[in-house]
Design a protein around this motif. Structure first.
Motif, mmCIF file in Angstrom:
data_model
loop_
_atom_site.group_PDB
_atom_site.id
_atom_site.type_symbol
_atom_site.label_atom_id
_atom_site.label_comp_id
_atom_site.label_asym_id
_atom_site.label_seq_id
_atom_site.Cartn_x
_atom_site.Cartn_y
_atom_site.Cartn_z
ATOM 1 N N SER A 1 -2.986 4.700 -8.748
ATOM 2 C CA SER A 1 -2.767 4.265 -7.832
ATOM 3 C C SER A 1 -3.297 2.775 -7.852
ATOM 4 C CB SER A 1 -3.286 5.113 -6.559
ATOM 5 O OG SER A 1 -5.027 5.627 -6.386
ATOM 6 N N THR B 1 1.840 4.194 -3.214
ATOM 7 C CA THR B 1 1.770 5.203 -3.257
ATOM 8 C C THR B 1 2.090 5.647 -3.870
ATOM 9 O OG1 THR B 1 -0.009 4.114 -1.189
ATOM 10 C CG2 THR B 1 0.244 6.827 -2.146
ATOM 11 N N ASN C 1 0.538 -1.253 -0.226
ATOM 12 C CA ASN C 1 -0.123 0.137 0.320
ATOM 13 C C ASN C 1 0.397 1.152 -0.204
ATOM 14 O OD1 ASN C 1 -2.611 1.554 0.864
ATOM 15 N ND2 ASN C 1 -3.348 -0.224 1.543
#
Lengths: 304, 368
Positions: free
Chosen positions: B320, B310, B306
């Motif tokens: 994203s 990003t 994650n």
């Protein structure tokens, strides 16, 4: 009133494609839990195909292809590798979510205004559409809804009146017997999953190019699961699926009507948006005497 | 001998999962190639960014925190052979309760006590929301898969409604609450980062759930119901009661993710935040083979995907959605690795039988 009923029928269309697809797959023992992802892939494929080619027909073909590929991946993992159907479906649904928005970006970049296509037009059927009330509701729809009218009788006929239907049902109830008869259980199940990919793809395309004329990744928003639930609630029969989709289509049309007209009164909009899901819960709880295919969700392994 | 066999299984699990993760990233790299970017540069950014500073590195654990809870939520019912795929909704219910109670108590009660009350009410509220699924399963034989799935959409709309009305910020501009007072923020673990006490809470909860499942009578009963409902019934276990309890705990676990996110990270409730936390939790539970301790590590992995995803997006101009793409591909390969492990296991069994056969023959020859 007429508008509301016509709208209800329109909203029922993709749900019927989805739930009939689910009926066939589940009768053969396969829960297609990737249905939400198949819908989304279809919506994406439909829009991309239609936008790039300028033809809605090609859009629908691309949607079918996209649904087919998604279903094939699901089928291979669940049937040939014998993996868990709920878990695999969840994985595919996440993957599709990422894939659709990623590929949308790859193809279109970041458009300043949302891209749109002209959605499917309604085709009034001469004479029939002139009938008061009934005509305007039933015969002033788009092509996908007309095809829907044919699907239920065809599905019923195949499932209950042909040997193919008998084989499909046996595959879900007693796969050993089908195997002994020299037929491939895995082959039949895979075929059913592919069919649900085709129909789920069309259903998804209905949302993107059937009436909105655009694509967003949250446009399916649980409609695949509603179709999945309708199959359960309709007791795995085409007739039950038809009844279920009409109820849900009406609920959804009512929700849209209440929101747009502002006649909801003291009730908040969110209640109407949640209505189909609340209805699904209530029906799941109150529904008795399920006729679950005996081997639903159970992978079949040939004994040596 | 038995211990040796366990080790082999563990080795298989770690090895195949590692390969699955690598394959998932490789396929995602191919997708980056399709975008016309260099996957090597992108993944270079990915890995170097993770360790570039304290803040980013700590963020991995910030992101892992709610995932530990939602993964535990799925894994817990999974042990009873029940499917709770409504963790997303239970998470939202937890977030709503945490936010409203925090706003209510923020000024009136000292911080620590207020936090404790918020946590307890979140657990009770989320638990009841979850227990409803178990209750209708026990009482009306309602399919828990469907009910839990649909309950997510109901929860989402409850949240949206409240954020538009009672909970809406005083400015009335966006569908979000007022910011919480500093007193009810979860304390930071390391200054200059976002890492908060919630991570410790998550790890302790995971250990607690492991103890509950493997060291207590209740856990034993839950697992027996999961293995064989009929046998459980025969041995006097009331499976209806287990359904309700399992779903209560599962709902409470997912709701705790809402608590740590609202009080630990966001410090307010924002409409539609963390929309994929439920399904990511499911993926993590599968990756960890539904083992609560394994879930801690798998959540950290997803947290890293994650955070790295990003930053990779920002540095390399990659959308994203690559995060969901990576998570999705990793999950698919992990599922396939179950198949590979099954094959390896069968192979070993076969070998063992062959060896035994040979030994028997030898023995017979010797005897003759």
């Amino acid at each position: 009133m007429i508008n509301l009923l016509a709208r209800a029928l329109m909203m029922s269309t993709p749900l019927l494609y989805g739930s009939i697809a689910e009926v066939f797959a589940e009768r053969s023992g396969m829960m297609v839990t990737a249905i939400e992802g198949i819908f989304l892939m279809g919506a994406w494929g439909g829009f991309v195909g239609a936008y790039l080619s300028g033809s809605l027909f090609i859009g629908i073909l691309v949607a079918i292809l996209a649904g087919l590929v998604t279903a094939a991946v699901y089928g291979v993992i669940c049937i040939h590798f014998g993996q868990h159907q709920v878990v695999t479906g969840a994985a595919i649904n996440i993957l599709v979510l990422g894939l659709c928005s990623f590929l949308y970006r790859v193809i279109f970049g970041v458009p300043i205004t949302p891209l749109t296509v002209e959605p499917l037009k309604t085709i009034p059927i001469p004479l029939l559409s002139q009938i008061p009330l009934v005509g305007r509701v039933l015969f002033n729809q788009n092509i996908l809804t007309y095809i829907m009218y044919l699907i239920v009788p065809i599905a019923y006929f195949i499932l209950y009146k042909t040997s193919i239907g008998l084989t499909i049902r046996s595959t879900g109830e007693n796969p050993e017997a089908v195997d002994v008869a020299g037929l491939s259980v895995q082959g039949i199940r895979f075929a059913m999953v592919l069919i649900s990919g085709v129909m789920g793809g069309v259903a998804g395309a209905f949302y993107s190019i059937g009436y909105l004329g655009m694509f967003t990744t949250n446009m399916i928003g649980g409609r695949g699961w509603i179709a999945f639930a309708i199959c359960f609630l309709g007791n795995w029969s085409p007739k039950g699926a038809l009844f279920g989709t009409l109820v849900f289509g009406l609920t959804e049309a009512l929700a849209i009507y209440m929101q747009s007209s502002g006649t909801g009164g003291i009730f908040p909009n969110e209640l109407f948006i949640a209505l189909p899901y609340i209805l699904a819960i209530v029906l799941t709880i109150t529904r008795k005497s399920f006729n679950v295919p005996a081997k639903l969700g159970v992978a079949y392994r040939k004994e040596n | 001998m038995k211990k040796f066999k366990m080790d082999v299984k563990m080795r298989d699990l770690l090895l195949t999962n590692a390969i699955a993760v690598v394959l998932g990233l490789v396929v995602s790299g191919v997708m980056i190639l399709i975008l016309g970017k260099s996957p090597i540069e992108a993944f270079g950014n990915f890995f170097s960014s993770l360790v570039r500073d304290q803040y980013t590195f700590a963020d991995i654990f910030v992101k892992a925190t709610p995932l530990i809870f939602t993964a535990l939520a799925f894994a817990f019912t999974f042990k009873a052979n029940l499917f709770n795929i409504g963790a997303q909704g239970q998470f939202y219910i937890g977030a709503v309760i945490a936010a409203s109670v925090s706003l209510l108590l923020g000024e009136k009660i000292p911080g620590i006590l207020a936090l404790l009350i918020v946590l307890i009410l979140t657990i009770i509220g989320g638990g009841i929301w979850g227990a409803f699924i178990g209750f209708v399963k026990a009482k009306y034989k309602a399919n828990e898969f469907l009910v839990s799935m649909m309950s997510t959409y109901v929860a989402l709309n409850i949240m949206n409604y409240l954020l538009r009305t009672f909970l809406m910020e005083t400015k009335g501009e966006y569908p979000q609450t007022n910011p919480l007072l500093k007193e009810v923020w979860l304390p930071k673990l390391i200054d200059g980062t976002r890492l908060h006490l919630g991570f410790i809470l998550a790890v302790l909860t995971a250990i607690g759930i492991w103890i509950l499942l493997y060291k207590t009578t209740l856990g034993y009963r839950i697992r027996v119901v999961g293995l064989n409902d009929n046998a459980a019934h025969m041995s006097g276990i009331n499976s209806n009661k287990i359904y309700v309890i399992a779903f209560f705990i599962s709902g409470a676990l997912a709701a705790m993710a809402g608590f740590t996110e609202v009080n630990g990270v966001q410090h307010m409730l924002v409409q539609g935040f963390n929309p994929n936390i439920g399904s990511a939790g499911l993926g993590i539970a599968i990756l960890a083979n539904a083992n609560p301790i394994g879930i801690i590590f798998a959540s950290i992995l997803f947290g890293a995907l994650n955070v790295g995803g990003t930053i990779m997006g920002e540095l390399s101009g990659i959308p994203s959605s690559i995060i969901e793409l990576m998570q999705g591909f990793v999950m698919i390969f992990v599922i396939l690795s179950y198949f590979v492990r099954g094959r390896m296991e069968i192979g070993r069994e076969k070998k063992k039988i062959q060896l035994q056969g040979k030994e028997n023959k030898l023995q017979k020859a010797v005897e003759q």
